[in-house]
Enzyme design. Sequence first.
Site, PDB file in Angstrom:
ATOM      1  N   ILE A 153     -12.694  -2.008  -2.213  1.00  0.00           N
ATOM      2  CA  ILE A 153     -11.964  -2.343  -3.443  1.00  0.00           C
ATOM      3  C   ILE A 153     -12.250  -1.250  -4.468  1.00  0.00           C
ATOM      4  O   ILE A 153     -13.400  -0.854  -4.652  1.00  0.00           O
ATOM      5  CB  ILE A 153     -12.407  -3.738  -3.930  1.00  0.00           C
ATOM      6  CG1 ILE A 153     -11.810  -4.797  -2.998  1.00  0.00           C
ATOM      7  CG2 ILE A 153     -12.002  -3.968  -5.379  1.00  0.00           C
ATOM      8  CD1 ILE A 153     -12.317  -6.196  -3.257  1.00  0.00           C
ATOM      9  N   CYS A 172     -14.245  -0.274   6.624  1.00  0.00           N
ATOM     10  CA  CYS A 172     -13.156  -0.890   5.846  1.00  0.00           C
ATOM     11  C   CYS A 172     -13.018  -0.208   4.493  1.00  0.00           C
ATOM     12  O   CYS A 172     -14.015   0.069   3.825  1.00  0.00           O
ATOM     13  CB  CYS A 172     -13.444  -2.373   5.618  1.00  0.00           C
ATOM     14  SG  CYS A 172     -13.541  -3.326   7.144  1.00  0.00           S
ATOM     15  N   SER A 173     -11.776   0.011   4.070  1.00  0.00           N
ATOM     16  CA  SER A 173     -11.567   0.622   2.762  1.00  0.00           C
ATOM     17  C   SER A 173     -12.058  -0.341   1.681  1.00  0.00           C
ATOM     18  O   SER A 173     -11.842  -1.539   1.757  1.00  0.00           O
ATOM     19  CB  SER A 173     -10.087   0.954   2.556  1.00  0.00           C
ATOM     20  OG  SER A 173      -9.279  -0.165   2.829  1.00  0.00           O
ATOM     21  N   HIS A 233      -9.505   3.069  -1.974  1.00  0.00           N
ATOM     22  CA  HIS A 233      -8.129   2.640  -1.716  1.00  0.00           C
ATOM     23  C   HIS A 233      -7.636   1.711  -2.827  1.00  0.00           C
ATOM     24  O   HIS A 233      -7.445   0.520  -2.620  1.00  0.00           O
ATOM     25  CB  HIS A 233      -8.070   1.958  -0.344  1.00  0.00           C
ATOM     26  CG  HIS A 233      -6.728   1.440   0.052  1.00  0.00           C
ATOM     27  ND1 HIS A 233      -5.547   2.066  -0.292  1.00  0.00           N
ATOM     28  CD2 HIS A 233      -6.366   0.334   0.768  1.00  0.00           C
ATOM     29  CE1 HIS A 233      -4.523   1.367   0.195  1.00  0.00           C
ATOM     30  NE2 HIS A 233      -4.994   0.310   0.834  1.00  0.00           N
ATOM     31  N   CYS A 246       0.822  -1.217   0.000  1.00  0.00           N
ATOM     32  CA  CYS A 246       0.000   0.000   0.000  1.00  0.00           C
ATOM     33  C   CYS A 246       0.851   1.259   0.000  1.00  0.00           C
ATOM     34  O   CYS A 246       0.337   2.364  -0.185  1.00  0.00           O
ATOM     35  CB  CYS A 246      -0.923   0.016   1.212  1.00  0.00           C
ATOM     36  SG  CYS A 246      -2.046  -1.388   1.275  1.00  0.00           S
TER      37      CYS A 246
END
Lengths: 398, 398
Positions: B222, B219-220, B340, B86
């Site tokens: 897809i 949660c980030s 993200h 990341c």
Amino acid sequence: MREVDIVGVGITPFGKRRDTSLRSLAADAMTAAIADAGLVAGDIGLLVSGNAMAGVLTGQEMIRGQVAATEAGLAAVPVLNVENACTSSSSAVHVALAAIRSGMYDTVLVCGAEKMTGLPTQTVLDAMTSGADIERIPEVTRELTGTDKVESFFMAVYAEMTRAYQERSGATPEDLADVAVKNSAHGALNPNAQYRRALSRDEVLAARLVAPPLTTLMCSPIADGAAALVLRAADRGNSGRAPVRIRACALGSGVPGAGAPAIPLERRTAEAAYAEAGVGPEDLDVVEVHDAASPNELIMYEELGLCGAGEGPKLLASGATSLGGRVPVNPDGGLVSRGHPVGATGCAQLVELVTQLRGRAGERQVSGARIGLAENAGGYLHPDPAACTVTILAGAGA
Amino acid sequence: MREVDIVGVGITPFGKRRDTSLRSLAADAMTAAIADAGLVAGDIGLLVSGNAMAGVLTGQEMIRGQVAATEAGLAAVPVLNVENACTSSSSAVHVALAAIRSGMYDTVLVCGAEKMTGLPTQTVLDAMTSGADIERIPEVTRELTGTDKVESFFMAVYAEMTRAYQERSGATPEDLADVAVKNSAHGALNPNAQYRRALSRDEVLAARLVAPPLTTLMCSPIADGAAALVLRAADRGNSGRAPVRIRACALGSGVPGAGAPAIPLERRTAEAAYAEAGVGPEDLDVVEVHDAASPNELIMYEELGLCGAGEGPKLLASGATSLGGRVPVNPDGGLVSRGHPVGATGCAQLVELVTQLRGRAGERQVSGARIGLAENAGGYLHPDPAACTVTILAGAGA
């Protein structure tokens, strides 16, 4: 600009290392390089890790350098992972050089490593194609070969380059084979080479055809291996070892299609390196070229300016590029005899140059070598390679 | 050291871009950044390309940057491909900074891009695990969760970090949800954000549990997207645009296992960045943190020194980190609302800081912002992340 030396080198034996993991190969090379530099892990400010294929071959993408660093007792050293096909680890050297010249780091470890065996050969050959634009592979394959499917995309590419070279230079099949013959004799003197048997011309020509006119003995083999270098600012002292100065490390990228310049990428990159180093081809004592297929060495003689256009076969036949000649090329056996673990090759070439320039190459020593050059190309954008580096090193006496 | 500015930025909308390829996303961001800098392709000396997952997701490993460069009309620009999970594209910024500070290049383009949609979700989640040491994943999974199989390895990691943080800080589930609430309100003001709807605390808490205490809305997601920056030596002039100075870009790597320092990697890296920039947390006007899961933002408040140990929930509740507060954090929505796309995130954070420091952030402008910081962590070595960068930028008035 701040001067940068290579103060330590390490390399593993190349070949089929079935019981050895990628991380273990890398750790062995890194540990050897740090020890050779007379340094310890705590002296290393940055690790630049070069690997080409582990993501597609093993699923370990993203943090390959950190995994290897942990194995080598180098956890906590900042890591950059660099990829550039067969040019991965010399591109990592380019990054390391910038990192030191910038003043951000004093001592940088570079490691190139690849683990290719232990998988079906076709899996590895297919993975190699990720060094090309995967969306264009069908189109390029058809254009090069007139067919839709080839055993090895890259050997089809090198075969086409070879045929074009034969047309313009008149090189014969025997000339092509003689490159492999010369380099096999060199490899026989290199304890770390994958193949250590001197071949005859007849053997090379009689081997199985992979992509005409290339036989298996003209093609670099699938291999495992790792090589590492410690780069250090000259103003930080050389820790007592024989330092070798980096005089230039030029990086270029290729152009696909009709827009590609008439001058090939390797020549463009070499010209940039010569200009930066303030030397010319006549100053070179020892050379490493990227002979992923043997005939490419003849082409590189010309692109690097070691001889004129069409004179590659004559230069080879003169013995000038053999050990004992005027400017030995691939004294360690080159990609075909030393082996070509893709991500390791760029560093391996430089390990050989450093060893030669330090006068520590044993039976294959190039007498009085002071200035060396390595050409490392990678990937394919048709007609250019995707990437190329040309690095020029100078020993203490230069 | 040579001073380096960011003189141009470009970013694509983030989200599910099903009909857009990775190369096309990257080309859009690069083209926008070059135009924003008032430059043309011929001004670019080097492209540093950051991508994390294309090798495992699409098979295009090795030369992703060259493929994108060709798409953007940048063929022939030398390319370095950098990977660091990341942290890939902020690591690419680190390389670009060194390249310019070294004097080897004057103007360097950095691009981070990722294409994650169009594949089964589990395929993408499995590919994400290559940001960890794949040989240790079974052992780490079992240690973190007591089970052998989890929906998302990384969300299991963040869940465990969150539980540990709750224990030491007393943070409640409502505190955790309030991070997502704040950032969703920020994202609603960002035209390029993946999610542009302000969420309520109840919605966040009522969403499906991914890994307790994390719900999907913490949660980030897809995502697909790309972001690019043009870095240029200050001594080359700023081509008429509002330059933003890079005051620091610190890179760190993590330590696995019992040997990991008591001070987390993010704090170690932030301390290095503060020292390099000569500023402290009290000087920051705007901050981007790597909230791959929302609660991580509370942890980062503490590691970056925005508040004391255990004071994260109080700082959040005070409104200090909301737009209009003392030091807004993630004004673009952060990873959870902006999206993200792994390899793009490092550059996206810096695009946001530059936009803020130029005073061009429109509805989400942080009034009078002069100094900004971005924290970008990636991968996982248990207990440390595998990599972390902390970058500090200063606008014209700073």
